[in-house]
Design a protein around this motif. Structure first.
Motif: not given
Length: 209
Positions: A55, A142, A147
Motif C-alpha cells: 500500500r 496499490s 489500497e
C-alpha cells in the motif's frame, strides 16, 4: 459483438497476465530458500508487514529489514544484494499479451492502463525493465493509491483517473475476486486464463486483435 457502451479504457493486471508475480509465494520461496531463510518464520510475518508495503506505507528497505535482514543476521546480506535477487524474479509471462497490447496501442482507439497490486519499488522496476511506458498511458498501482484489489478504493481511483464512465472500461485480471469487484463498480471484467481465451473475450466485446 456486445451491444453495450463504447469501450474507452482497457485496464490490465500485471502479475499473472503480463509478467510473473513480483513477490508472491513462489518467488519468495525460491529466493529465500536459496539463501537459507526459514520460510515458515518468514511467512508468519509476511502478511502483516506486506499490508503496509504494497500500500506504499513503508519502503522496500523497511519491508525486507523487518521480514528478512533483522531476523537473519547470519546471512550477512545487504538490502541492495537482496533487492537484486527480488527484482531478478520478474519475468515476461505471456509474450502474446504484449503483442495484443502493441496492436491496441498502434490502433490508438483505447486508453491503456495497468491496475495492479504492487509496491512502489517493484512497480517502478517492472515498468522500467519491461519498457511498459511504450504500451500504457498510465499506471494505477496499490503502492500509490494506498489500497489493494479487491477493495473498492483502488477501482474508484482507476475510474476517476480514467476520466470515463466505469461501464466504458474493460478490466483484465487473473483472479476471479478482483474481476467480481470490478463488476460491482460497473466495469466489464475479463477473467484471464490464457492469451487465446483473452483474444476471444475481447472479440466478443467488439475488439478484434
Amino acid at each position: 459483438m456486445s451491444a453495450g457502451p463504447e469501450i474507452r479504457t482497457i485496464f490490465w493486471d500485471v502479475g499473472g497476465v503480463l509478467l510473473t508475480n513480483g513477490w508472491d509465494i513462489d518467488q519468495r520461496g525460491r529466493v529465500l530458500t536459496a539463501l537459507g531463510v526459514d520460510l515458515a518464520a518468514y511467512e508468519a510475518v509476511h502478511d502483516e508487514v506486506n499490508f503496509f508495503w504494497e500500500r506504499g506505507l513503508i519502503s522496500a528497505r523497511d519491508f525486507f529489514e523487518r521480514t528478512v535482514l533483522e531476523t537473519n543476521p547470519q546471512l550477512a546480506l545487504t538490502f541492495e544484494q537482496l533487492w537484486k535477487l527480488v527484482c531478478d524474479e520478474s519475468k515476461m509471462l505471456h509474450p502474446e499479451c504484449f503483442e495484443m497490447i502493441a496492436h491496441l496501442r498502434r490502433a490508438g482507439s483505447y486508453r491503456l492502463a495497468t491496475l495492479n497490486n504492487e509496491s512502489k519499488e517493484l512497480n517502478r522496476h517492472r515498468i522500467d525493465s519491461f519498457h511498459l511506458r511504450r504500451f500504457f498511458d498510465y499506471f494505477i498501482c496499490s503502492g500509490y493509491i494506498h489500497e489493494m484489489k479487491p477493495l473498492p478504493e483502488i477501482y474508484r481511483a482507476a475510474i476517476d483517473i480514467s476520466g470515463f464512465a466505469a461501464e466504458t472500461a474493460i478490466f483484465i485480471d487473473d483472479k476471479a475476486e478482483n474481476c467480481d469487484a470490478a463488476r460491482s463498480f460497473g466495469m466489464i471484467p475479463i477473467h484471464f486464463q490464457s492469451p487465446a481465451q483473452l483474444r476471444v473475450s475481447l472479440a466478443q466485446l467488439g475488439i478484434a486483435i
